[in-house]
Motif scaffolding. Structure first.
Motif, PDB file in Angstrom:
ATOM      1  N   VAL A 132      49.044  41.251  40.843  1.00 45.41           N
ATOM      2  CA  VAL A 132      47.966  41.974  41.787  1.00 45.41           C
ATOM      3  C   VAL A 132      47.048  42.796  40.647  1.00 45.41           C
ATOM      4  O   VAL A 132      45.633  42.404  40.786  1.00 45.41           O
ATOM      5  N   GLY A 133      47.514  43.316  39.730  1.00 43.00           N
ATOM      6  CA  GLY A 133      46.522  43.992  38.560  1.00 43.00           C
ATOM      7  C   GLY A 133      45.716  43.053  37.915  1.00 43.00           C
ATOM      8  O   GLY A 133      44.447  43.178  37.904  1.00 43.00           O
ATOM      9  N   TRP A 136      43.125  41.830  40.210  1.00 39.61           N
ATOM     10  CA  TRP A 136      42.266  42.872  40.610  1.00 39.61           C
ATOM     11  C   TRP A 136      41.374  43.065  39.359  1.00 39.61           C
ATOM     12  O   TRP A 136      39.821  43.211  39.581  1.00 39.61           O
ATOM     13  N   ALA A 137      41.628  42.965  38.251  1.00 45.13           N
ATOM     14  CA  ALA A 137      40.995  43.199  37.071  1.00 45.13           C
ATOM     15  C   ALA A 137      39.948  42.019  36.898  1.00 45.13           C
ATOM     16  O   ALA A 137      38.609  42.202  36.572  1.00 45.13           O
ATOM     17  N   LEU A 140      37.248  42.799  39.183  1.00 44.23           N
ATOM     18  CA  LEU A 140      36.387  44.029  38.933  1.00 44.23           C
ATOM     19  C   LEU A 140      35.480  43.569  37.640  1.00 44.23           C
ATOM     20  O   LEU A 140      34.367  44.088  37.492  1.00 44.23           O
ATOM     21  N   PHE A 167      49.145  46.464  48.388  1.00 42.15           N
ATOM     22  CA  PHE A 167      47.701  46.752  47.434  1.00 42.15           C
ATOM     23  C   PHE A 167      46.932  45.249  47.620  1.00 42.15           C
ATOM     24  O   PHE A 167      45.858  45.537  47.786  1.00 42.15           O
ATOM     25  N   TYR A 171      43.133  45.879  49.235  1.00 42.74           N
ATOM     26  CA  TYR A 171      42.067  45.643  48.225  1.00 42.74           C
ATOM     27  C   TYR A 171      41.455  44.310  48.216  1.00 42.74           C
ATOM     28  O   TYR A 171      40.598  43.744  47.340  1.00 42.74           O
TER      29      TYR A 171
END
Lengths: 353, 303
Positions: A132-133, A136-137, A140, A167, A171
């Motif tokens: 997920v991170g 997400w990165a 972004l 999450f 998002y």
């Protein structure tokens, strides 16, 4: 509907829908599944000879792994488990490093530059959040890469499954959750893992689609993964895929499935073999011969042998190297401990005497 | 020059870090619209947008696990836990992954992640809001643990962990908060205030205390402690955390290894007790007070 099972290729190798890839690509993927199975059996053999620490076989899950990995783009992230060697290898993680890691050498955790595959997760479930991170990165940073995370049915009972799914939904992170539901979490049966009729159905609670797919069907796994990946890349958010499959072997080389499951059940799933299924299809299409089978087996086996040789030829790390990757630069404490280990005897500062 | 408190100094540091580098993001519970439970992130959402100052669900493992992925993926996340007592659901992510990825991948992947955790008691808060369990983080290989006691250090240590470093306080360096000759008092974080009061009281009684503010627990500035202990020959370690297996034990071990022959008295420790942190009406019985610190220092000087 989550409860409808997506299938394109029947266990007999008959088409129930449009194949997602052409014949040549199918031969390529079939060959990868054959190679993966050879590696898997080699892994178990090496462990029994004491040349690997433990090994977690994936036999029976080749379609779920190769079919999903093939639907990713070169720079997409794969965040997988200790049973996902086939998927990781297909994404460029060399057999040699997977063996090295299994042999108990940290250098196996460092895939080559450009291979966006994290070293295998041993803890169950926590790594879904990492995907997920990562996704997400990418979002972004304005990159259009996505992340796919693979996990088993057991991991869906972990709190981190919930936190990762939540999450991702909130998002709209470009991530694909691939549950390889292989029916057992070590010894615990799927029906004791969750009272949900399906795992795919859990996606509804997080506000994004869940898809149930025949995990032993290369074409169907590829199709649903490619759709999920495409949707994620286009900004459509996450998808949960439940690939129904079966672990034909033990959890790892240190357990005996005879203690917790019926051999008849294994036999039933053996008839749904994901590799044999594609072979039958190729044969029907006149795209398979025994000669070709021998040829690819020999070639893939030779590559695996070479990887074993290279992994075993690598000299052990120097004792002091265990300290060297704790931080970018070693702390004074680590330097001192490194010196103590390699210099013999403790550093006893008696400078004030 | 403007006078800021610790929260304002961190706010300024975060603001500067966000402005200096697109890769910096801030995430946590209530860090956006309300500016955080301690207002540390006040105004950052307005200035840097909701993509970079992220209000998260109540999900500590989710915050740290996702921040870990972000960090591996090229961002520099600063994640906030509201209180140390609420950080434990995320502890697995910290211990099992954040602290290990560099080693696991032999430097191939790294997680430049800052985890901010307010700690400590004395504000009459509800249960779980007053914990001081830094030792369970300091014990984990692969983490750096800092505990600032001043606004300047709070901002400086934060920025030392950021890609751009407009001003920094080096991680791993202690500071002499007060010079003295008779006894060394080692402390960190909020305890510096109690230690300062104790040093004033000792001064009145003719005892000259040297105060070492460790600032950084990992890596520890061993030499700064030894230098002072060799000079004074006496040491008191003060921490708010419970005594057993606390960092005072580690410091005392280091002192006996490296400065035993300079000691004129056993090393003393003044710590929290091995009890659950008491609620409002009893917390003053728990926290190390200037009186307890003075008593310990005097025992050493008079022995």
């Amino acid at each position: 509907m989550a409860e409808e099972l997506a299938q394109i290729l029947t266990p007999d190798g008959e088409l129930r829908g449009e194949p997602p890839v052409d014949l040549e690509a199918t031969r390529h993927l079939y060959r990868a599944m054959v190679g993966a199975r050879l590696f898997d059996r080699k892994g178990t053999a090496l462990q029994k000879q004491g040349r690997l620490a433990t090994y977690a076989p994936f036999e029976g899950q080749e379609a779920a792994q190769i079919g999903s990995a093939a639907a990713l783009r070169g720079d997409d992230w794969l965040v997988a488990t200790y049973r996902d060697a086939a998927a990781m290898w297909f994404r460029g993680y060399p057999w040699k490093l997977l063996l090295l890691w299994r042999a108990g050498d940290e250098r196996g955790g460092a895939p080559p530059e450009g291979v966006n595959v994290l070293p295998p997760s041993i803890t169950v479930g926590a790594h879904m959040l990492h995907a997920v991170g990562l996704a997400w990165a990418a979002k972004l940073l304005g990159q259009d890469r996505i992340a796919l995370t693979s996990f088993g049915d057991g991991a869906t009972s972990e709190g981190d499954f919930h936190e990762a799914m939540n999450f991702a939904g909130v998002y709209q992170v470009p991530v694909v959750f691939l549950c390889q539901n292989n029916q057992y979490a070590i010894s615990l049966r799927r029906d004791r893992q969750t009272a949900s009729p399906t795992i795919a159905g859990k996606a509804e609670a997080y506000g994004f689609p869940g898809v149930l797919v025949d995990g032993n069907d290369l074409f169907a796994v590829y199709r649903v993964t490619a759709d999920a990946v495409g949707r994620a890349r286009a900004g459509g958010g996450p998808t949960l895929i439940e690939a129904l499959t079966y672990r034909l072997g033990p959890h790892t080389t240190s357990d005996d499935p005879g203690r917790y499951r019926d051999p008849a059940e294994e036999a039933t799933w053996r008839e749904r073999d994901p590799v044999e299924r594609v072979r039958r299809y190729l044969q029907r299409q006149s795209a398979w011969t025994e000669e070709w089978q021998r040829e690819i087996e020999n070639e893939e086996a030779a590559l695996i042998e070479q990887a074993v040789e290279e992994a075993e030829a690598l000299p052990p790390q120097e004792p002091g190297q265990i300290f060297e990757a704790m931080f970018a630069e070693m702390t004074p404490q680590l330097r001192e401990q490194q010196q103590e280990l390699s210099g013999g005897g403790p550093v006893t500062p008696t400078g004030d005497r | 020059m403007a006078t800021l408190n610790v929260a304002q100094a961190i706010n300024q540091g975060l603001d500067q870090a966000l402005a200096a580098d697109r890769r910096v993001v801030v995430l946590g519970e209530d860090v956006g619209r309300t500016g955080g439970v301690f207002r540390v992130t006040d105004g950052l959402l307005e200035r840097h947008g909701e993509d970079r100052v992220i209000d998260t669900p109540v999900s500590e493992s989710g915050i740290v696990g996702a921040a870990f992925g972000m960090a591996v993926g090229g961002l520099h996340p600063v994640a906030e836990m509201q209180f140390m007592g609420f950080s434990y659901p995320a502890y697995d992510q910290v211990v099992s992954h954040v602290s290990r990825i560099r080693n696991r991948s032999r430097h191939r992947f790294t997680a430049p992640l800052v985890l901010r955790i307010p700690y400590g008691g004395g504000i009459g808060a509800a249960e779980h809001h007053s914990e001081s369990t830094e030792a369970i983080y300091a014990h984990v290989p692969g983490l750096k643990v800092v505990v600032p006691s001043t606004p300047r250090d709070a901002k400086g240590l934060l920025l030392a962990a950021m890609p751009e470093e407009p001003y920094e306080v080096p991680i791993g360096r202690a500071t002499v908060a007060r010079e003295g000759t008779d006894v060394t008092v080692v402390a960190w974080g909020a305890m510096l205030r109690e230690v300062g009061k104790a040093a004033d009281m000792l001064e009145e009684d003719g005892v000259n205390a040297e105060v070492i503010d460790l600032r950084s627990l990992v890596p520890l500035d061993t030499e700064a402690v030894m230098e002072s202990v060799r000079k004074t020959g006496r040491a008191v370690i003060v921490h708010e955390a419970p005594r057993t297996a606390g960092l005072a034990g580690e410091l005392i071990a280091l002192i006996q290894e490296r400065a035993l022959y300079s000691l004129q008295a056993p090393v003393a420790r003044v710590t929290g007790w091995d009890t659950v942190f008491p609620l409002k009406r009893s917390e003053h019985h728990y926290l190390p007070s200037p009186e307890r610190i003075v008593a310990a220092a005097k025992r050493l000087v008079e022995s």
